[in-house]
Design an enzyme around this catalytic site. Structure first.
Site, PDB file in Angstrom:
ATOM      1  N   GLN A 107       0.850  -1.195   0.000  1.00  0.00           N
ATOM      2  CA  GLN A 107       0.000   0.000   0.000  1.00  0.00           C
ATOM      3  C   GLN A 107       0.881   1.240   0.000  1.00  0.00           C
ATOM      4  O   GLN A 107       0.383   2.357  -0.043  1.00  0.00           O
ATOM      5  CB  GLN A 107      -0.880   0.015   1.253  1.00  0.00           C
ATOM      6  CG  GLN A 107      -1.805  -1.179   1.345  1.00  0.00           C
ATOM      7  CD  GLN A 107      -2.342  -1.350   2.760  1.00  0.00           C
ATOM      8  OE1 GLN A 107      -3.336  -0.754   3.131  1.00  0.00           O
ATOM      9  NE2 GLN A 107      -1.681  -2.158   3.559  1.00  0.00           N
ATOM     10  N   VAL A 109       3.655   4.057  -1.151  1.00  0.00           N
ATOM     11  CA  VAL A 109       3.919   4.780  -2.399  1.00  0.00           C
ATOM     12  C   VAL A 109       5.378   5.228  -2.434  1.00  0.00           C
ATOM     13  O   VAL A 109       5.778   5.983  -3.314  1.00  0.00           O
ATOM     14  CB  VAL A 109       2.970   5.999  -2.525  1.00  0.00           C
ATOM     15  CG1 VAL A 109       1.513   5.556  -2.571  1.00  0.00           C
ATOM     16  CG2 VAL A 109       3.170   7.005  -1.379  1.00  0.00           C
ATOM     17  N   HIS A 125      -1.417   1.530  -4.318  1.00  0.00           N
ATOM     18  CA  HIS A 125      -1.796   2.938  -4.175  1.00  0.00           C
ATOM     19  C   HIS A 125      -0.900   3.873  -4.971  1.00  0.00           C
ATOM     20  O   HIS A 125      -0.829   5.060  -4.689  1.00  0.00           O
ATOM     21  CB  HIS A 125      -1.804   3.316  -2.682  1.00  0.00           C
ATOM     22  CG  HIS A 125      -2.860   2.587  -1.899  1.00  0.00           C
ATOM     23  ND1 HIS A 125      -2.845   2.476  -0.523  1.00  0.00           N
ATOM     24  CD2 HIS A 125      -3.975   1.923  -2.309  1.00  0.00           C
ATOM     25  CE1 HIS A 125      -3.908   1.769  -0.131  1.00  0.00           C
ATOM     26  NE2 HIS A 125      -4.602   1.429  -1.189  1.00  0.00           N
ATOM     27  N   CYS A 133      -1.424  12.960 -15.573  1.00  0.00           N
ATOM     28  CA  CYS A 133      -2.422  14.002 -15.826  1.00  0.00           C
ATOM     29  C   CYS A 133      -3.694  13.667 -15.043  1.00  0.00           C
ATOM     30  O   CYS A 133      -4.160  12.522 -15.058  1.00  0.00           O
ATOM     31  CB  CYS A 133      -2.723  14.072 -17.319  1.00  0.00           C
ATOM     32  SG  CYS A 133      -4.149  15.109 -17.686  1.00  0.00           S
ATOM     33  N   CYS A 153      -0.821  19.142 -18.683  1.00  0.00           N
ATOM     34  CA  CYS A 153      -0.690  18.110 -19.711  1.00  0.00           C
ATOM     35  C   CYS A 153      -1.080  18.737 -21.055  1.00  0.00           C
ATOM     36  O   CYS A 153      -1.742  19.790 -21.090  1.00  0.00           O
ATOM     37  CB  CYS A 153      -1.647  16.982 -19.348  1.00  0.00           C
ATOM     38  SG  CYS A 153      -1.919  15.734 -20.592  1.00  0.00           S
ATOM     39  N   CYS A 155      -3.399  17.930 -22.866  1.00  0.00           N
ATOM     40  CA  CYS A 155      -4.873  17.994 -22.927  1.00  0.00           C
ATOM     41  C   CYS A 155      -5.425  19.138 -22.078  1.00  0.00           C
ATOM     42  O   CYS A 155      -6.632  19.375 -22.062  1.00  0.00           O
ATOM     43  CB  CYS A 155      -5.481  16.664 -22.485  1.00  0.00           C
ATOM     44  SG  CYS A 155      -5.612  16.470 -20.696  1.00  0.00           S
ATOM     45  N   GLY A 192       3.047  -4.342   8.984  1.00  0.00           N
ATOM     46  CA  GLY A 192       2.958  -2.896   9.159  1.00  0.00           C
ATOM     47  C   GLY A 192       1.765  -2.235   8.506  1.00  0.00           C
ATOM     48  O   GLY A 192       1.879  -1.138   7.978  1.00  0.00           O
ATOM     49  N   SER A 194      -2.382  -1.130   9.205  1.00  0.00           N
ATOM     50  CA  SER A 194      -3.437  -1.025  10.212  1.00  0.00           C
ATOM     51  C   SER A 194      -4.667  -1.828   9.793  1.00  0.00           C
ATOM     52  O   SER A 194      -5.623  -1.930  10.555  1.00  0.00           O
ATOM     53  CB  SER A 194      -3.797   0.442  10.448  1.00  0.00           C
ATOM     54  OG  SER A 194      -4.241   1.022   9.244  1.00  0.00           O
ATOM     55  N   PRO A 219       3.521  -3.893  15.848  1.00  0.00           N
ATOM     56  CA  PRO A 219       3.623  -3.705  17.308  1.00  0.00           C
ATOM     57  C   PRO A 219       2.267  -3.515  17.975  1.00  0.00           C
ATOM     58  O   PRO A 219       2.129  -3.742  19.172  1.00  0.00           O
ATOM     59  CB  PRO A 219       4.471  -2.438  17.462  1.00  0.00           C
ATOM     60  CG  PRO A 219       5.000  -2.104  16.118  1.00  0.00           C
ATOM     61  CD  PRO A 219       4.191  -2.836  15.091  1.00  0.00           C
TER      62      PRO A 219
END
Ligand code: NAD
Ligand code: ZN
Length: 252
Positions: A107, A109, A125, A133, A153, A155, A192, A194, A219
């Site tokens: 998850q 980034v 994610h 864009c 971009c 566009c 790690g 949640s 933990p």
């Protein structure tokens, strides 16, 4: 709380169920990068205790104040670039030499799995180091000096980080590939996280219900802890190398 994995109860892991051809999934969340000095989201000193997520990680927030959003991501990106993968990320690379059929579903980034040499990584994610864009989705390379300003971009759409914001869908091909890997896995490490953000949080539940052995490392207890086959209440950087030694010594 004391760890329930220690020298006295290693036998909790049914080693006879696994071999080098076993399918293994490493499912990770922000907690695996905590020991690299990168803030998590939901811990007491995490991002969401200091900032309103809807202002920084949503389409509305970007429309209302794009420069504030771009600056927040640029700050996080710079902190991540200074950070290094930790023992938990590195241990996954060792595990992947032991288990050739293994994937990392994250998850995060931050790109630390890749920097640690992990392979077959599914980023659910997105990745903070990429841009796209906001209108047509085209990937756009930005020089570092252009990351704090509004770029357009071809566009006309605004350029934004390639991360999944609140209310947005996960990249379909990636989430499908992740669920497929989970449906055939024999062993999952859930590290790690949640276990609160869906659909990602469904992955350990899915692994468990199709018969995989699931080891949770965190933990703190999570909503998934009572379902896990083993819940190790310790830091990932501490326990992952110990778990690796155990598998390395005992695996057929
Ligand atoms: P979260 O912040 O909700 O939970 C982090 C979990 O990690 C907590 O349960 C905490 O107890 C645990 N933890 C803290 N230190 C740990 C350690 N040393 N070892 C093991 N576990 C530890 O994070 P999440 O579950 O990943 O939530 C999902 C969202 O957070 C995702 O959308 C993800 O994109 C985003 N996120 C990513 C990063 C990153 O890329 N590093 C950072 C913050 C948030
Ligand atoms: Zn565009």
């Amino acid at each position: 709380m004391a760890s329930i994995f220690n020298a006295m109860n290693k036998q909790l892991i049914p080693m006879e169920r696994f071999n080098r051809d076993s399918q293994v999934v490493f499912f990770t969340g922000a907690g695996i990068s905590a020991e690299s000095g990168i803030s998590t989201f939901r811990d007491p000193d995490g991002h969401w205790s200091k900032h309103d997520p809807m202002k920084l990680a949503s389409q509305t927030g970007f429309q209302e104040n794009p420069v504030m959003v771009l600056n927040w991501y640029a700050d996080r990106r710079e902190a991540i670039q200074k950070a290094k993968p930790n023992a938990a990320h590195r241990t996954i690379s060792n595990f992947q030499k032991l288990f050739s059929n293994s994937v990392v579903i994250t998850q995060n980034v931050d790109g630390l799995h890749e920097r640690a040499g992990n392979r077959s990584i599914y980023e659910l994610h997105g990745n903070i180091h990429r841009h796209k864009c906001n209108s047509c989705g085209t990937m756009i390379e930005l020089a570092k000096r252009k990351m704090r300003i509004i770029n357009r971009c071809a566009c006309g759409g605004g350029v934004r980080p390639d991360v999944v914001w609140f209310g947005e869908s996960l990249p379909l091909g990636t989430i499908n590939a992740a669920f497929e890997a989970v449906q055939r896995c024999d062993l999952m490490f859930s590290i790690g996280t949640s276990a609160q953000v869906y659909p990602a949080a469904q992955l350990p539940v899915e692994a468990q219900s199709q018969g995989a052995f699931v080891i949770e490392i965190n933990p703190e207890p999570t909503p998934f802890s009572h379902l896990a086959d083993i819940s190790v209440r310790q830091e990932a950087g501490l326990i992952m190398p110990q778990l690796y030694e155990e598998f390395h010594a005992q695996l057929k």
